[in-house]
Design a protein around this motif. Structure first.
Motif, PDB file in Angstrom:
ATOM      1  N   ILE A   1      36.082  45.889  39.545  1.00  0.00           N
ATOM      2  CA  ILE A   1      36.039  44.753  38.624  1.00  0.00           C
ATOM      3  C   ILE A   1      34.644  44.659  38.023  1.00  0.00           C
ATOM      4  O   ILE A   1      33.640  44.897  38.711  1.00  0.00           O
ATOM      5  CB  ILE A   1      36.441  43.440  39.333  1.00  0.00           C
ATOM      6  CG1 ILE A   1      36.602  42.308  38.312  1.00  0.00           C
ATOM      7  CG2 ILE A   1      35.439  43.062  40.420  1.00  0.00           C
ATOM      8  CD1 ILE A   1      37.225  41.043  38.916  1.00  0.00           C
ATOM      9  N   SER A   2      34.581  44.333  36.741  1.00  0.00           N
ATOM     10  CA  SER A   2      33.296  44.161  36.076  1.00  0.00           C
ATOM     11  C   SER A   2      33.464  43.113  34.979  1.00  0.00           C
ATOM     12  O   SER A   2      34.590  42.714  34.665  1.00  0.00           O
ATOM     13  CB  SER A   2      32.800  45.488  35.487  1.00  0.00           C
ATOM     14  OG  SER A   2      33.722  45.984  34.528  1.00  0.00           O
TER      15      SER A   2
ATOM     16  N   ALA B   1      38.602  36.599  37.883  1.00  0.00           N
ATOM     17  CA  ALA B   1      39.345  37.348  38.900  1.00  0.00           C
ATOM     18  C   ALA B   1      40.619  37.937  38.316  1.00  0.00           C
ATOM     19  O   ALA B   1      41.076  37.539  37.247  1.00  0.00           O
ATOM     20  CB  ALA B   1      39.692  36.443  40.080  1.00  0.00           C
ATOM     21  N   TRP B   2      41.145  38.880  39.045  1.00  0.00           N
ATOM     22  CA  TRP B   2      42.462  39.443  38.762  1.00  0.00           C
ATOM     23  C   TRP B   2      43.376  39.192  39.957  1.00  0.00           C
ATOM     24  O   TRP B   2      42.978  39.427  41.111  1.00  0.00           O
ATOM     25  CB  TRP B   2      42.367  40.951  38.500  1.00  0.00           C
ATOM     26  CG  TRP B   2      41.722  41.293  37.206  1.00  0.00           C
ATOM     27  CD1 TRP B   2      40.418  41.613  36.993  1.00  0.00           C
ATOM     28  CD2 TRP B   2      42.378  41.347  35.924  1.00  0.00           C
ATOM     29  NE1 TRP B   2      40.201  41.861  35.658  1.00  0.00           N
ATOM     30  CE2 TRP B   2      41.387  41.710  34.987  1.00  0.00           C
ATOM     31  CE3 TRP B   2      43.680  41.131  35.487  1.00  0.00           C
ATOM     32  CZ2 TRP B   2      41.667  41.857  33.627  1.00  0.00           C
ATOM     33  CZ3 TRP B   2      43.956  41.280  34.145  1.00  0.00           C
ATOM     34  CH2 TRP B   2      42.963  41.644  33.233  1.00  0.00           C
ATOM     35  N   TYR B   3      44.561  38.717  39.665  1.00  0.00           N
ATOM     36  CA  TYR B   3      45.610  38.552  40.663  1.00  0.00           C
ATOM     37  C   TYR B   3      46.785  39.430  40.243  1.00  0.00           C
ATOM     38  O   TYR B   3      46.861  39.886  39.108  1.00  0.00           O
ATOM     39  CB  TYR B   3      46.082  37.091  40.708  1.00  0.00           C
ATOM     40  CG  TYR B   3      45.117  36.134  41.355  1.00  0.00           C
ATOM     41  CD1 TYR B   3      43.961  35.718  40.706  1.00  0.00           C
ATOM     42  CD2 TYR B   3      45.373  35.616  42.627  1.00  0.00           C
ATOM     43  CE1 TYR B   3      43.079  34.839  41.305  1.00  0.00           C
ATOM     44  CE2 TYR B   3      44.499  34.727  43.232  1.00  0.00           C
ATOM     45  CZ  TYR B   3      43.361  34.338  42.568  1.00  0.00           C
ATOM     46  OH  TYR B   3      42.498  33.463  43.160  1.00  0.00           O
TER      47      TYR B   3
ATOM     48  N   ALA C   1      40.933  41.199  42.918  1.00  0.00           N
ATOM     49  CA  ALA C   1      39.481  41.339  42.868  1.00  0.00           C
ATOM     50  C   ALA C   1      38.897  40.135  42.158  1.00  0.00           C
ATOM     51  O   ALA C   1      39.558  39.533  41.299  1.00  0.00           O
ATOM     52  CB  ALA C   1      39.075  42.618  42.142  1.00  0.00           C
ATOM     53  N   ALA C   2      37.677  39.802  42.513  1.00  0.00           N
ATOM     54  CA  ALA C   2      36.991  38.675  41.897  1.00  0.00           C
ATOM     55  C   ALA C   2      35.530  39.027  41.663  1.00  0.00           C
ATOM     56  O   ALA C   2      34.962  39.873  42.370  1.00  0.00           O
ATOM     57  CB  ALA C   2      37.105  37.433  42.772  1.00  0.00           C
ATOM     58  N   ILE C   3      34.942  38.352  40.664  1.00  0.00           N
ATOM     59  CA  ILE C   3      33.536  38.596  40.340  1.00  0.00           C
ATOM     60  C   ILE C   3      32.898  37.281  39.925  1.00  0.00           C
ATOM     61  O   ILE C   3      33.461  36.516  39.140  1.00  0.00           O
ATOM     62  CB  ILE C   3      33.408  39.674  39.234  1.00  0.00           C
ATOM     63  CG1 ILE C   3      31.937  40.005  38.965  1.00  0.00           C
ATOM     64  CG2 ILE C   3      34.127  39.251  37.946  1.00  0.00           C
ATOM     65  CD1 ILE C   3      31.758  41.267  38.129  1.00  0.00           C
ATOM     66  N   THR C   4      31.728  37.001  40.466  1.00  0.00           N
ATOM     67  CA  THR C   4      31.032  35.770  40.125  1.00  0.00           C
ATOM     68  C   THR C   4      30.247  35.959  38.823  1.00  0.00           C
ATOM     69  O   THR C   4      30.133  37.074  38.306  1.00  0.00           O
ATOM     70  CB  THR C   4      30.061  35.376  41.238  1.00  0.00           C
ATOM     71  OG1 THR C   4      29.000  36.359  41.291  1.00  0.00           O
ATOM     72  CG2 THR C   4      30.760  35.309  42.586  1.00  0.00           C
ATOM     73  N   SER C   5      29.674  34.868  38.329  1.00  0.00           N
ATOM     74  CA  SER C   5      28.854  34.963  37.122  1.00  0.00           C
ATOM     75  C   SER C   5      27.624  35.822  37.364  1.00  0.00           C
ATOM     76  O   SER C   5      27.068  36.394  36.425  1.00  0.00           O
ATOM     77  CB  SER C   5      28.441  33.565  36.659  1.00  0.00           C
ATOM     78  OG  SER C   5      27.765  32.894  37.698  1.00  0.00           O
TER      79      SER C   5
END
Length: 121
Positions: free
Chosen positions: A69-70, A35-37, A49-53
């Motif tokens: 996000i990628s 994720a980005w904070y 933004a957040a991204i799972t595996s």
């Protein structure tokens, strides 16, 4: 030992674009969610933004449609493409990753050192 190293911050004019990168390295068994904070002066740190595996994503309402996000699982790297930047996007951006270092251990939250993004004329 695990490290998250961010890059790509800087100064940009309103309407411009930046791409942040964050690479995880060290003793890694598996990188889970990333994720980005961001944290602006005088404000609390907030999720951008957040991204799972599995590449499922979610975004703060304030950046939907502008930020993407990628991740590259082979490189243990997460990216944040930021378009149509606004002055209110000015903040220190932090990378976050949930990382398992050994199969027998619980995952742990790791943070990068932060990278400054400044949007101004």
């Amino acid at each position: 030992q695990v490290q998250l190293v961010e890059s790509g911050g800087g100064l940009v004019q309103p309407g411009g674009s930046l791409r942040l990168s964050c690479a995880a390295s060290g003793s890694i068994f598996r990188v889970n969610a990333m994720a980005w904070y961001r944290q602006a002066p005088g404000k609390q740190r907030e999720l951008v933004a957040a991204i799972t595996s599995g590449a499922s994503t979610n975004y703060a309402d304030s950046v939907k449609g502008r930020f993407t996000i990628s991740r590259d699982n082979a490189k243990n790297t997460v990216y944040l493409q930021m378009n149509s930047l606004k002055p209110e996007d000015t903040a220190v951006y932090y990378c976050n990753a949930d990382i398992t270092t050994r199969p027998s251990l619980r995952p742990y939250d790791y943070w990068g050192q932060g990278t400054q993004v400044t949007v101004q004329v």
